[in-house]
Design an enzyme around this catalytic site. Structure first.
Site: not given
Length: 462
Positions: A206, A334
């Site tokens: 991301h 994450s």
């Protein structure tokens, strides 16, 4: 006497050149084998022994008779089983057995049902082996209506699905330990990896799409590299290729602050209950425990599955940073909820799954493979160490310390490049040099013979 010395020199030169050809050929062959797909399997095979006891027992007995494994407070492996026969097998293997009411098949069936329900951003669920439940969490952004609808789905699955509200919001930690920056924000470098020819940073997917440019400073004067492969959502990992193709000195070290680092000696999948450490460019070195595996998180940007759930804190900017224990690479950051003041939940992309998908291998310390010194791109198989099942969680440490060499993306020295067994270039260079030496020796000998004949001819006919 002079002729004798010349003959000795010529013979030594020829022998050295032939030896160089053999050495260069061996170097090229070794680098070719290092670049074969799945080259990191040896690393995984050696490191897998760290948690093999619980995982192997679960695999052996099957998902219908077991419900996961974890590391107890005393460092002993505990395996959840569903019948007395399985419990006896676990005890004979030297592990502790806990009889539970729901099998791993039932737990995974519950997560499949949750995944099939309408997606609700701000929710997450994971398998809690120790309580034999599936825990569903909803953050502060989940409305009462959505939470009630998801609760009805959970009630329809069974009482072993537990619903919990959690403070904060589940978001990717965008904003390794070493900072890398782009126009999209700041992330943390995870682990250095290689395909045998080029070196990369493994970080969170991301952090940026393929093509994103990364720098080591806010002014954009120190280029680090470019994202060449990115996966998010679904999973959360990406590869940043170094601008100069090389990770630099200390590629086997992750920074933990104050100029210190930890040598990475291998990789593995973590165990529930294991003590782990995370390093990031925002909050530095933090520790905690693995609380669950195979977690699913519904970020606002999309759903990510197969994550490691921990109670280690993290903050924006820590994304992509490394998760490790006793020098063993486990995951990259994450996202999660909370911060390092109030605490929270943080999720990590497993390293083993990412490397398999990307077809690269971890750069580890040469010392782990029995070498005399660290070689950044050795890619050698690490030696097994008692990171998980043989060490009580409270006794685990980040790993052996080492100084952090330079900043992100520094170039390797000439000696490091020439001794890098993961590259074809040095071997070809040795072969070329040896051929030049052979040709030069042959030419010099022919030239000396020609001049000697010329002198003899001139004297004879004078």
């Amino acid at each position: 006497m002079r002729h004798v010395r010349r003959r000795i020199v010529r013979r030594v030169t020829r022998l050295a050149a032939v030896g160089g050809l053999l050495l260069g050929g061996a170097m090229v062959a070794q680098s070719a084998m290092a670049g074969e797909p799945g080259g990191h399997d040896a690393q995984r095979g050696a490191a897998r022994t760290l948690s093999a006891t619980g995982a192997d027992l679960v695999d052996h007995l099957g998902a219908a008779r077991t419900a996961g494994s974890w590391v107890g407070d005393d460092g002993r492996t505990v395996v959840a089983v569903t019948d007395a026969g399985a419990a006896e097998e676990v005890r004979r293997a030297g592990a502790e057995a806990k009889v539970v009411g729901h099998s791993l098949n039932e737990l995974k069936s519950a997560t499949s049902a949750l995944r099939s329900a309408p997606r609700v951003a701000g929710t997450a669920w994971a398998l809690d082996y120790r309580t034999n439940r599936v825990v569903v969490r909803g953050d502060s952004t989940v409305s009462a209506t959505d939470w009630a609808r998801l609760t009805r789905v959970a009630d329809g699955i069974g009482s072993f699905v537990r619903m919990e509200r959690t403070p904060g919001t589940f978001t990717p930690r965008l904003n390794g330990a070493q900072p890398i920056l782009s126009t999209g924000g700041r992330c943390s470098a995870g682990f250095n990896v290689t395909d045998g020819q080029r070196d990369f940073i493994l970080t969170a997917g991301h952090c940026g799409p393929a093509g994103a440019q990364w720098f080591a400073d806010n002014q954009g004067n120190r280029p680090v590299g470019r994202t060449v492969n990115s996966t998010f959502p679904g999973a959360d990992f990406s590869l940043v290729q170094y601008a100069n193709g090389a990770a630099g000195d200390g590629a086997d070290v992750v920074a933990i602050g104050n100029g210190n680092g930890v040598r990475i000696t291998g990789l593995a999948d973590p165990s529930v209950g294991q003590r782990v450490f995370r390093s990031g460019s925002t909050s530095g070195l933090r520790d905690g425990q693995v609380t669950a595996l195979d977690a699913t998180v519904n970020y606002p940007e999309g759903t990510v599955t197969g994550l490691i759930e921990t109670n280690v804190c993290a903050e924006p900017g820590d994304s992509g940073g490394p998760l490790f224990s006793d020098g063993i690479a486990l995951g990259v950051t994450s996202g999660g909820s909370g911060d390092c003041t109030t605490g929270g939940t943080t999720f990590f992309q497993p390293v083993t799954a990412a490397l398999t998908r990307l077809n690269v291998k971890l750069i580890v310390s040469a010392q782990a493979a029995g070498g005399a010194s660290a070689s950044p791109s050795s890619g050698a198989a690490p030696s097994a160490s008692p990171t998980q099942a043989a060490i009580a969680p409270g006794a685990a440490s980040p790993g052996s310390t080492a100084p952090v060499a330079g900043g992100t993306g520094t170039g390797r020295t000439l000696v490091a490049r020439l001794t890098d067994p993961g590259a074809v270039g040095p071997g070809l260079l040795v072969i070329a040099g040896s051929l030049v030496a052979l040709v030069a020796t042959r030419y010099l000998r022919a030239e000396r013979d020609r001049k000697a004949y010329q002198r003899y001819y001139s004297t004879t006919w004078s």
